[in-house]
Structure formats: structure tokens, C-alpha cells
Motif scaffolding. Structure first.
Motif, PDB file in Angstrom:
ATOM      1  N   GLY A   1      -1.767 -20.121 -44.413  1.00 13.22           N
ATOM      2  CA  GLY A   1      -2.732 -19.183 -44.975  1.00 13.22           C
ATOM      3  C   GLY A   1      -4.089 -19.829 -45.160  1.00 13.22           C
ATOM      4  O   GLY A   1      -4.289 -20.626 -46.088  1.00 13.22           O
TER       5      GLY A   1
ATOM      6  N   GLU B   1     -13.231 -14.741 -36.435  1.00 13.38           N
ATOM      7  CA  GLU B   1     -11.951 -14.347 -35.843  1.00 13.38           C
ATOM      8  C   GLU B   1     -11.128 -15.578 -35.488  1.00 13.38           C
ATOM      9  O   GLU B   1     -11.666 -16.649 -35.204  1.00 13.38           O
ATOM     10  CB  GLU B   1     -12.190 -13.508 -34.588  1.00 13.38           C
ATOM     11  CG  GLU B   1     -12.996 -12.238 -34.810  1.00 13.38           C
ATOM     12  CD  GLU B   1     -12.211 -11.177 -35.562  1.00 13.38           C
ATOM     13  OE1 GLU B   1     -10.976 -11.326 -35.684  1.00 13.38           O
ATOM     14  OE2 GLU B   1     -12.825 -10.196 -36.019  1.00 13.38           O
TER      15      GLU B   1
ATOM     16  N   LYS C   1      -8.526 -19.326 -45.096  1.00 14.89           N
ATOM     17  CA  LYS C   1      -9.726 -18.510 -44.971  1.00 14.89           C
ATOM     18  C   LYS C   1     -10.469 -19.066 -43.752  1.00 14.89           C
ATOM     19  O   LYS C   1     -11.046 -20.157 -43.818  1.00 14.89           O
ATOM     20  CB  LYS C   1     -10.589 -18.615 -46.229  1.00 14.89           C
ATOM     21  CG  LYS C   1      -9.993 -17.950 -47.460  1.00 14.89           C
ATOM     22  CD  LYS C   1     -10.963 -18.115 -48.636  1.00 14.89           C
ATOM     23  CE  LYS C   1     -10.475 -17.368 -49.863  1.00 14.89           C
ATOM     24  NZ  LYS C   1     -11.405 -17.575 -51.005  1.00 14.89           N
ATOM     25  N   LYS C   2     -10.474 -18.345 -42.681  1.00 14.24           N
ATOM     26  CA  LYS C   2     -10.944 -18.896 -41.404  1.00 14.24           C
ATOM     27  C   LYS C   2     -12.408 -19.341 -41.471  1.00 14.24           C
ATOM     28  O   LYS C   2     -12.795 -20.322 -40.852  1.00 14.24           O
ATOM     29  CB  LYS C   2     -10.729 -17.873 -40.290  1.00 14.24           C
ATOM     30  CG  LYS C   2      -9.248 -17.540 -40.049  1.00 14.24           C
ATOM     31  CD  LYS C   2      -9.047 -16.623 -38.852  1.00 14.24           C
ATOM     32  CE  LYS C   2      -9.442 -15.198 -39.139  1.00 14.24           C
ATOM     33  NZ  LYS C   2      -8.542 -14.526 -40.108  1.00 14.24           N
ATOM     34  N   TYR C   3     -13.216 -18.619 -42.259  1.00 10.91           N
ATOM     35  CA  TYR C   3     -14.633 -18.964 -42.318  1.00 10.91           C
ATOM     36  C   TYR C   3     -14.881 -20.342 -42.938  1.00 10.91           C
ATOM     37  O   TYR C   3     -15.947 -20.934 -42.756  1.00 10.91           O
ATOM     38  CB  TYR C   3     -15.423 -17.885 -43.071  1.00 10.91           C
ATOM     39  CG  TYR C   3     -15.105 -17.768 -44.543  1.00 10.91           C
ATOM     40  CD1 TYR C   3     -15.666 -18.635 -45.486  1.00 10.91           C
ATOM     41  CD2 TYR C   3     -14.251 -16.770 -45.013  1.00 10.91           C
ATOM     42  CE1 TYR C   3     -15.375 -18.519 -46.835  1.00 10.91           C
ATOM     43  CE2 TYR C   3     -13.959 -16.645 -46.358  1.00 10.91           C
ATOM     44  CZ  TYR C   3     -14.521 -17.524 -47.262  1.00 10.91           C
ATOM     45  OH  TYR C   3     -14.224 -17.412 -48.593  1.00 10.91           O
TER      46      TYR C   3
ATOM     47  N   THR D   1     -16.217  -8.042 -43.278  1.00  9.64           N
ATOM     48  CA  THR D   1     -15.479  -8.535 -44.435  1.00  9.64           C
ATOM     49  C   THR D   1     -15.117  -9.991 -44.226  1.00  9.64           C
ATOM     50  O   THR D   1     -15.089 -10.488 -43.084  1.00  9.64           O
ATOM     51  CB  THR D   1     -14.197  -7.720 -44.662  1.00  9.64           C
ATOM     52  OG1 THR D   1     -13.353  -7.858 -43.511  1.00  9.64           O
ATOM     53  CG2 THR D   1     -14.512  -6.254 -44.892  1.00  9.64           C
ATOM     54  N   ALA D   2     -14.811 -10.687 -45.291  1.00  9.44           N
ATOM     55  CA  ALA D   2     -14.520 -12.113 -45.194  1.00  9.44           C
ATOM     56  C   ALA D   2     -13.327 -12.397 -44.285  1.00  9.44           C
ATOM     57  O   ALA D   2     -13.281 -13.430 -43.607  1.00  9.44           O
ATOM     58  CB  ALA D   2     -14.262 -12.688 -46.591  1.00  9.44           C
ATOM     59  N   SER D   3     -12.355 -11.478 -44.238  1.00  2.66           N
ATOM     60  CA  SER D   3     -11.148 -11.726 -43.448  1.00  2.66           C
ATOM     61  C   SER D   3     -11.426 -11.753 -41.952  1.00  2.66           C
ATOM     62  O   SER D   3     -10.695 -12.399 -41.200  1.00  2.66           O
ATOM     63  CB  SER D   3     -10.082 -10.661 -43.751  1.00  2.66           C
ATOM     64  OG  SER D   3     -10.557  -9.364 -43.403  1.00  2.66           O
ATOM     65  N   ASN D   4     -12.469 -11.066 -41.498  1.00  2.00           N
ATOM     66  CA  ASN D   4     -12.778 -11.099 -40.070  1.00  2.00           C
ATOM     67  C   ASN D   4     -14.194 -11.592 -39.780  1.00  2.00           C
ATOM     68  O   ASN D   4     -14.735 -11.365 -38.700  1.00  2.00           O
ATOM     69  CB  ASN D   4     -12.551  -9.723 -39.421  1.00  2.00           C
ATOM     70  CG  ASN D   4     -13.440  -8.637 -40.006  1.00  2.00           C
ATOM     71  OD1 ASN D   4     -14.330  -8.905 -40.804  1.00  2.00           O
ATOM     72  ND2 ASN D   4     -13.184  -7.407 -39.605  1.00  2.00           N
TER      73      ASN D   4
END
Length: 470
Positions: free
Chosen positions: A128, A189, A130-132, A183-186
């Protein structure tokens, strides 16, 4: 109930011991940024402490007795340690269990490509994240490549001062108006998490003239470097396990140096303190055991995760060498065990106070953390420890003057998480989650309090010395 900052309770002698434990822990983090590296480091430590390889004892038919210490490694990614106590194994063991895998980026099997004059390695994130958080940071590559002839090439690139590092690019603010609407989730990518590994095209010298290698000249240049430096061909990536992790050493943080800032503290902080607690206690009444496993961040699956049978198989071999093995005896042993599922807890962050229940939150500097249950929304997926076991642990910690706090993982309906606790509880043993509060959990750099690391070490020692079936 009033919460105490444990820094205020230590003597000068304890502070000296605390700093020694934390310095050794930081060294462990630097040497173990992957599961394989953790295992290599731990094997060296436990063998120096007198542990012998279980497989060697099995081959020799060595009879094990009180005080004997054995360990077993599985696929270079999981380890279990036993020190035999005074009581028969059928009376159960005191178990410390943690995981040594951490969120990261894994390099794919066909990863190398060139685009726009850059050479890249394609990745797939693990656990898990946070990709950013992974863009525009110096990154290192750790892992192994196993060639067709069985030769293993070990890579550790980006940690030494004269090593190159790698990075994932991000969009400059001047052009990011559309990006910032996401949004932060995308925002970033998963397919964009490819690391840049070069930009210089190879030049071929032919008959005194220098010429470009043509199409994919940068990729060709990288392949030449890999061949010359590591004797690696492009197809060797097919049988590789390469992990991309933040480059850099564990650091002390704050003017007062009270905090440790490092990659992979979830859950290597509990793995290290569990192992060290095993080494720093003498012969105990009950056999003590430490299980350190892989794959917890993706569900404890696979041959090296807690859901595999490697622990059970190792226990069967140990019981056979003590003359106690039978299927029934092993079941009795497992059902009579006491366990601390040693995993981290979310540390209270005042900047995001609304995400926590302040009455039931872990504070940095509050001591080791006990979580009666984890899971998410309605305790789903949780091991929920019973009151008798909690009462037993409270008695131990009060007698040993161990500072602990109880906590939950955030607000009830906001989130949650899991550990290996529910898997061991399937044997019928008493299990509860305990560990260290972490801020920035799953980020490239996580934060812990030195005081909590020290209290976890002290708490784990007290547990293996004193826990009994209740």
C-alpha cells in the motif's frame, strides 16, 4: 487515562542503553533494505550469538535440549528462531512474530526500454503506497539476478556516495494545472512509476569515426554498462528480483535527535527488536520463538508469507529432535503458545488530528503499543484478543516496569489494516498485536521515536521471559 511521555522516566544508564539499541537498529536498517538483505544480516547476527542451522542439526540427528538455539531460513526471505526452554514443547512457546517486507517498487520481468532519449526500467509497486510520494526522489536498486547457469548476481546500487542513483520524474508546476485537478490516488498513475536509468546514447568507434548506435542508442549504452560491470544480458531480467527503494541511510531527526527517520521501519522496527530480545534473554521456562516473515504487505501469501507451512514444518523438525514429535503433540504445543504479533501502529500526527480517536491513539514517545484488534470497519479481518490475555500482559509489564499504551488504527469508519495475528490465532493460541508507533507509515521515509524502539525491545524481553498460558 493520563498518557506519559516515557522520555521523562529514564535513568542515565537507561538512556545510554537506549542510544546503543537505536544505533544498532539504524545500522540494521541500512544493511537490510530488502527481505533477502534482512535475512543475510540476521543470520550473521544469530550465528554469532550461538544459533545453529536447524537443517544441519536434522542431517546430523542432533538431539536438542534445554538452552539449545536453532534457526531455519526459508527461500532467503523468512526465518524462524527457537531457543529451547526448561519445559517440554508440548507446554507451548512464547512467540514474537513480525514481517520484514516493506512497501516499494518492484522491477518487472521485461523492464528495459527507451523513450524520448531516456532509458527506463518499468516497475510495479508493492504494498500500500501513495504513488505520488515516490517521484522526484533519489532511489536505489537492490536485489538479485539469477542467470541461466545458476550464477547469482547481487545488486546494491545507489547507497554509496560514489554510486549513481535513479529517479522517477514529475511534472513541473508551470505545466501541472490539469495534473493538480486530479485526486491524490491518481495524481501519479502506477504505470508512470518507471525509473530513469540513463540519458547518454552510446557512440560506436568505427575506423576512427564516432557514430551513433541509431535507434535505442541510450538503451544500448545501458546494456553495455550492465554487461561490462555485472555481466548481465537483457534477458537476465527474466529471472531477477530487483527492488527499488529510497537511497540513503537511516538518520536521527530533530535537534534533540529523538526520532529515527528511515525507510522500511514498517515492520523492520519490530523485527529487529524481536530478534534482539531473543538474543538478550537467557534460558527461559518456556521455549521462546521468533518468526520473521515476508509478504505481509500483500496479504501474507506465498511460500515465504505467514500463511505458508514453513513455520509449522520447522517446529515439527525441532520437536522431532527433542523426542516429542507427534501430530497431537505439535497441535498441543501450538494451541498453548502465547504470541505477540509485533507490528507497527499509526502514530498520532497533530497535522491530521481529525483522522484519529485521541483517546485511543498511539503517541510517539508513549512507549510500546498494544492493539487489542486491528481490521477495518467493524473489525473485519482482525484477530480480537481476549480480556484474560490482556490482563496477563498488563501484569507482566507492570511488574517489569514496561511503558506501554493501547491504541486503534484511526477513527472507526475511516480505515484500518491487518497483521499476521489472525493467521497464528488459527492454531488456537493467544495472540495480540504489539509494536511501535510510526508516523509517515508506508512513505519512503518513516518516523519512529527512539524511546518507543527501546520500550518495544524491553517489552519483548519481558514477554519471552514471563508469559504463560492463561
Amino acid at each position: 487515562m493520563e498518557k506519559k511521555n516515557v522520555w521523562e522516566t529514564y535513568s542515565a544508564e537507561q538512556l545510554t542503553e537506549l542510544e546503543k539499541i537505536c544505533a544498532d537498529y539504524r545500522t540494521f536498517l541500512d544493511n537490510g533494505k530488502t527481505e533477502r538483505e534482512c535475512i543475510d544480516t540476521m543470520v550473521n547476527i544469530v550465528e554469532e550469538a550461538g544459533y545453529i542451522e536447524l537443517e544441519s542439526a536434522v542431517k546430523a540427528g542432533t538431539a536438542l535440549k534445554t538452552g539449545d538455539k536453532v534457526y531455519s531460513v526459508w527461500m532467503n526471505k523468512a526465518i524462524v528462531m527457537f531457543e529451547l526452554g526448561e519445559q517440554p514443547l508440548t507446554e507451548g512457546m512464547n512467540i514474537l512474530g513480525a514481517h520484514i517486507d516493506s512497501p516499494r517498487l518492484d522491477i518487472k520481468q521485461n523492464p528495459l526500454y527507451e523513450d524520448g532519449g531516456f532509458a527506463y526500467l518499468d516497475t510495479h509497486y508493492y504494498g500500500g503506497v501513495k504513488k505520488y510520494q515516490w517521484v522526484a526522489h533519489p532511489l536505489a536498486i537492490h536485489g538479485v539476478i539469477v542467470k541461466k547457469d545458476g550464477t547469482t548476481v547481487e545488486l546494491n546500487i545507489g547507497e554509496n556516495e560514489d554510486d549513481p542513483v535513479f529517479f522517477i520524474s514529475d511534472l513541473l508546476p508551470h505545466l501541472a494545472q490539469e495534473q493538480m485537478q486530479k485526486t491524490a490516488s491518481n495524481l501519479i498513475e502506477g504505470e508512470a512509476l518507471d525509473i530513469i536509468i540513463g540519458n547518454r546514447p552510446i557512440v560506436i568507434n568505427k575506423e576512427g569515426e564516432e557514430k551513433s548506435a541509431g535507434k535505442d542508442a541510450v538503451k544500448t549504452g545501458i546494456l553495455n554498462i550492465l554487461k561490462e560491470t555485472y555481466d548481465i544480458e537483457e534477458e537476465d531480467f527474466l529471472s531477477a528480483e530487483l527492488e527499488v527503494v529510497p537511497a540513503g541511510k537511516a538518520r536521527e531527526a530533530g535537534f534533540d535527535r529523538s526520532i529515527i527517520l528511515a525507510y522500511g521501519q514498517d515492520d523492520r522496527v519490530c523485527a529487529y527488536t524481536s530478534m534482539q530480545a531473543m538474543l538478550d534473554t537467557g534460558v527461559t521456562k518456556r521455549t521462546k520463538c521468533c518468526i520473521l516473515v515476508d509478504k505481509e504487505e500483500i496479504g501474507s501469501v506465498g511460500a515465504t508469507g505467514m500463511q505458508s507451512r514453513f513455520f509449522e514444518n520447522a517446529l515439527a523438525e525441532v520437536m522431532n529432535l527433542t523426542g516429542e514429535y507427534s501430530e497431537l503433540n505439535m497441535r498441543r504445543c501450538l494451541a498453548r503458545c502465547c504470541m505477540l504479533s509485533s507490528d507497527v501502529a499509526s502514530g498520532f500526527d497533530p497535522s491530521f488530528a481529525g483522522c484519529f480517536d485521541k483517546k485511543n491513539v498511539a503517541n510517539l514517545g508513549g512507549g510500546m503499543v498494544i492493539c487489542k484488534f486491528t481490521g477495518s470497519r467493524g473489525k473485519s479481518g482482525s484477530n480480537d484478543a481476549n480480556a484474560e490475555y490482556l490482563g496477563h500482559l498488563r501484569k507482566i509489564y507492570e511488574e517489569k516496569n514496561i511503558h506501554f499504551q493501547t491504541a486503534e488504527l484511526g477513527r472507526v469508519d475511516l480505515g484500518g489494516g491487518g497483521t499476521i495475528a489472525f493467521i497464528l490465532a488459527l492454531y488456537g493460541m493467544n495472540v495480540i498485536d504489539s509494536g511501535v508507533a510510526v508516523m509517515n507509515m508506508h512513505a519512503p521515509w518513516e518516523a519512529t521515536s527512539k524511546a518507543d524502539v527501546y520500550e518495544a525491545y524491553r517489552g519483548y524481553k519481558a514477554f519471552v521471559e514471563s508469559a504463560e498460558l492463561c
